[in-house]
Design a protein around this motif. Structure first.
Motif, PDB file in Angstrom:
ATOM      1  N   ALA A 183       0.823  -1.215   0.000  1.00 35.17           N
ATOM      2  CA  ALA A 183       0.000   0.000   0.000  1.00 35.17           C
ATOM      3  C   ALA A 183       0.849   1.253   0.000  1.00 35.17           C
ATOM      4  N   ASN A 184       2.091   1.121   0.471  1.00 35.98           N
ATOM      5  CA  ASN A 184       3.023   2.251   0.488  1.00 35.98           C
ATOM      6  C   ASN A 184       4.030   2.184  -0.650  1.00 35.98           C
ATOM      7  N   GLY A 185       3.666   1.433  -1.700  1.00 32.30           N
ATOM      8  CA  GLY A 185       4.458   1.435  -2.926  1.00 32.30           C
ATOM      9  C   GLY A 185       5.672   0.532  -2.920  1.00 32.30           C
ATOM     10  N   ARG A 186       5.772  -0.387  -1.972  1.00 33.75           N
ATOM     11  CA  ARG A 186       6.917  -1.310  -1.913  1.00 33.75           C
ATOM     12  C   ARG A 186       6.535  -2.604  -2.635  1.00 33.75           C
ATOM     13  N   HIS A 187       7.316  -2.989  -3.633  1.00 39.77           N
ATOM     14  CA  HIS A 187       6.966  -4.167  -4.423  1.00 39.77           C
ATOM     15  C   HIS A 187       8.122  -5.152  -4.607  1.00 39.77           C
ATOM     16  N   ARG A 188       9.338  -4.769  -4.224  1.00 34.92           N
ATOM     17  CA  ARG A 188      10.482  -5.684  -4.301  1.00 34.92           C
ATOM     18  C   ARG A 188      10.857  -6.049  -2.866  1.00 34.92           C
ATOM     19  N   ILE A 189      10.118  -7.016  -2.344  1.00 36.30           N
ATOM     20  CA  ILE A 189      10.173  -7.308  -0.914  1.00 36.30           C
ATOM     21  C   ILE A 189      11.027  -8.552  -0.652  1.00 36.30           C
ATOM     22  N   ALA A 190      12.077  -8.370   0.115  1.00 34.30           N
ATOM     23  CA  ALA A 190      12.951  -9.478   0.504  1.00 34.30           C
ATOM     24  C   ALA A 190      12.497 -10.036   1.856  1.00 34.30           C
ATOM     25  N   MET A 191      13.121 -11.137   2.250  1.00 29.93           N
ATOM     26  CA  MET A 191      12.861 -11.691   3.579  1.00 29.93           C
ATOM     27  C   MET A 191      14.156 -12.152   4.220  1.00 29.93           C
ATOM     28  N   ILE A 192      14.306 -11.821   5.504  1.00 23.50           N
ATOM     29  CA  ILE A 192      15.390 -12.370   6.325  1.00 23.50           C
ATOM     30  C   ILE A 192      14.744 -13.366   7.276  1.00 23.50           C
ATOM     31  N   ASP A 193      15.143 -14.640   7.164  1.00 28.63           N
ATOM     32  CA  ASP A 193      14.483 -15.708   7.899  1.00 28.63           C
ATOM     33  C   ASP A 193      15.489 -16.466   8.757  1.00 28.63           C
ATOM     34  N   SER A 194      14.969 -17.327   9.616  1.00 29.51           N
ATOM     35  CA  SER A 194      15.806 -18.204  10.435  1.00 29.51           C
ATOM     36  C   SER A 194      16.468 -19.264   9.562  1.00 29.51           C
ATOM     37  N   SER A 195      17.713 -19.578   9.887  1.00 34.38           N
ATOM     38  CA  SER A 195      18.396 -20.661   9.168  1.00 34.38           C
ATOM     39  C   SER A 195      18.168 -22.003   9.854  1.00 34.38           C
ATOM     40  N   HIS A 196      17.454 -21.997  11.000  1.00 29.26           N
ATOM     41  CA  HIS A 196      17.308 -23.220  11.792  1.00 29.26           C
ATOM     42  C   HIS A 196      16.028 -23.987  11.493  1.00 29.26           C
ATOM     43  N   ILE A 197      14.998 -23.301  11.023  1.00 27.94           N
ATOM     44  CA  ILE A 197      13.710 -23.962  10.812  1.00 27.94           C
ATOM     45  C   ILE A 197      13.108 -23.502   9.490  1.00 27.94           C
ATOM     46  N   ALA A 198      12.170 -24.274   8.986  1.00 26.23           N
ATOM     47  CA  ALA A 198      11.379 -23.854   7.830  1.00 26.23           C
ATOM     48  C   ALA A 198      10.174 -23.101   8.388  1.00 26.23           C
ATOM     49  N   SER A 199      10.302 -21.809   8.562  1.00 21.56           N
ATOM     50  CA  SER A 199       9.306 -21.051   9.311  1.00 21.56           C
ATOM     51  C   SER A 199       8.009 -20.863   8.530  1.00 21.56           C
ATOM     52  N   SER A 200       6.910 -20.810   9.273  1.00 18.05           N
ATOM     53  CA  SER A 200       5.617 -20.538   8.657  1.00 18.05           C
ATOM     54  C   SER A 200       5.565 -19.113   8.125  1.00 18.05           C
ATOM     55  N   ARG A 201       6.394 -18.231   8.660  1.00 21.35           N
ATOM     56  CA  ARG A 201       6.484 -16.868   8.133  1.00 21.35           C
ATOM     57  C   ARG A 201       6.934 -16.904   6.675  1.00 21.35           C
ATOM     58  N   ARG A 202       7.947 -17.747   6.420  1.00 21.38           N
ATOM     59  CA  ARG A 202       8.496 -17.856   5.065  1.00 21.38           C
ATOM     60  C   ARG A 202       7.439 -18.375   4.081  1.00 21.38           C
ATOM     61  N   HIS A 203       6.690 -19.364   4.508  1.00 23.75           N
ATOM     62  CA  HIS A 203       5.648 -19.921   3.649  1.00 23.75           C
ATOM     63  C   HIS A 203       4.606 -18.851   3.321  1.00 23.75           C
ATOM     64  N   ALA A 204       4.183 -18.086   4.329  1.00 22.96           N
ATOM     65  CA  ALA A 204       3.172 -17.044   4.112  1.00 22.96           C
ATOM     66  C   ALA A 204       3.713 -15.941   3.200  1.00 22.96           C
ATOM     67  N   TYR A 205       4.989 -15.607   3.359  1.00 26.43           N
ATOM     68  CA  TYR A 205       5.649 -14.592   2.516  1.00 26.43           C
ATOM     69  C   TYR A 205       5.650 -15.028   1.051  1.00 26.43           C
ATOM     70  N   ARG A 206       6.065 -16.258   0.795  1.00 25.04           N
ATOM     71  CA  ARG A 206       6.117 -16.748  -0.581  1.00 25.04           C
ATOM     72  C   ARG A 206       4.714 -16.794  -1.196  1.00 25.04           C
ATOM     73  N   GLU A 207       3.762 -17.255  -0.408  1.00 23.87           N
ATOM     74  CA  GLU A 207       2.388 -17.372  -0.894  1.00 23.87           C
ATOM     75  C   GLU A 207       1.831 -16.007  -1.277  1.00 23.87           C
ATOM     76  N   TYR A 208       2.093 -15.008  -0.451  1.00 26.86           N
ATOM     77  CA  TYR A 208       1.584 -13.662  -0.713  1.00 26.86           C
ATOM     78  C   TYR A 208       2.197 -13.097  -1.990  1.00 26.86           C
ATOM     79  N   LEU A 209       3.515 -13.213  -2.128  1.00 27.59           N
ATOM     80  CA  LEU A 209       4.175 -12.675  -3.324  1.00 27.59           C
ATOM     81  C   LEU A 209       3.656 -13.357  -4.578  1.00 27.59           C
ATOM     82  N   HIS A 210       3.437 -14.656  -4.503  1.00 28.87           N
ATOM     83  CA  HIS A 210       2.920 -15.386  -5.668  1.00 28.87           C
ATOM     84  C   HIS A 210       1.507 -14.912  -6.020  1.00 28.87           C
TER      85      HIS A 210
END
Length: 338
Positions: A183-210
């Protein structure tokens, strides 16, 4: 056979282990001045005899009804002291006490700490994903079969092996954060995630971008330890690996604050060049510059759910044969960084 047909006592454990009553007390309560071999032998005998301390009598002595063991794997992360503070305050309203145990990284020491703790408390509340705390317990100890105490997991793994659990709805939270960014014009969105787990945050991030046809490649994601230094290192990689990024969603606030530090050191302006959103809602986020926008987890609500679940199980109000659960959401707290 010790006390056949009656409750096993501390004297039975002492007799079978070949030690004094005081030594059993010291071993089961994690006190010093006994050898590791003796402690291990006493704990083994206590488990073999299925010994449980008389909590009712101990409650009369302490003036308290219940003791909760609150287990974390990294107390240096400010999220856990904030949650422990909330749990302690809410437990005290029930005249309950809380014993805090930081397991650390050494698996054998963590196992010994957890083993000792189970003989001192009426319930275990576990949190933290970096180590599978339930996995440190013997297989026959999960879901109270051998321990005789309930195990509650807050936002963790192995929910099928515990008596009750609280889930955090990261899906809705991540969507709220990314809605704010787009909504604030950001469209090239990266993610910094944990290297220890496959986080649900990461899954939600990928799903949203797709779903929103926003650019994503594996090079949009950066992973490191769930620490301040991990955030510093991941941000440095992001600057070189995805220089066109105009926003980043970060696994937790501690990593996000590390990222802010690296961006400032590298001349990347926040939020002009890149917007930053963390996760946890730590009070610390309001003390840095720029103040950190974050998906806030309601620590008080988590603590209330934990106490409620323990109370239901100990009082017999929990549905028989089923695992109780609760769901907690996240709230986007908008500050200066995004």
């Amino acid at each position: 056979m010790a006390n056949s047909g009656s409750q096993i006592t501390i004297l039975d454990v002492a007799r079978v282990a070949g030690v004094s009553r005081q030594t059993v007390t010291r071993a089961l309560n994690g006190l010093p001045d006994i050898s590791a071999a003796t402690r291990e032998r006493v704990i083994g005998v206590a488990r073999q005899l299925n010994y449980r301390p008389n909590r009712a009598a101990q409650g009369l002595v302490r003036g308290r009804d219940v003791t909760i063991g609150f287990v974390v794997d990294d107390l240096s992360n400010p999220f856990y002291p904030e949650l422990a503070s909330a749990l302690s305050r809410i437990a005290s309203e029930h005249a309950w006490s809380v014993i805090l145990s930081d397991l650390g990284d050494d698996q054998e020491k963590a196992r010994a700490r957890l083993e000792s703790l189970t003989h001192r408390v009426d319930a275990l509340v576990l949190t933290g994903c970096r180590t599978d705390t339930v996995g440190l317990l013997p297989d026959d100890a999960v879901r109270g079969r051998a321990l005789g105490i309930p195990i509650i997991m807050l936002d963790g793994s192995a929910a099928d092996r515990v008596d009750a659990f609280v889930e955090i709805d990261y899906q809705a939270g991540v969507r709220a954060a990314l809605d704010h960014l787009t909504a604030n014009g950001r469209h090239r969105i990266a993610m910094i995630d944990s290297s220890h787990i496959a986080s649900s945050r990461r899954h939600a991030y990928r799903e949203y971008l797709h779903e929103h046809d926003l650019p994503w490649t594996e090079g949009s994601e950066f992973r490191d330890d769930e620490t301040h230094q991990g955030g510093v290192q991941a941000a440095a990689e992001l600057i070189h690996g995805y220089p066109d990024a105009d926003a980043v969603l970060v696994y937790n606030d501690v990593m996000a604050i590390g990222a802010l530090k690296e961006f400032a050191r590298s001349g990347v302006s926040v939020p002009d060049d890149i917007a930053v959103i963390g996760t946890d809602g730590l009070a610390l986020g309001a003390l840095v510059t720029p103040e950190l926008t974050s998906l806030s987890i309601d620590k008080v609500e988590l603590a209330q759910y934990a106490v409620e679940l323990v109370d239901n199980i100990l009082s017999g109000r929990a549905p028989g044969g089923t695992r109780e659960s609760r769901s907690s959401g996240l709230t986007l707290v908008v500050r200066e960084s995004a």
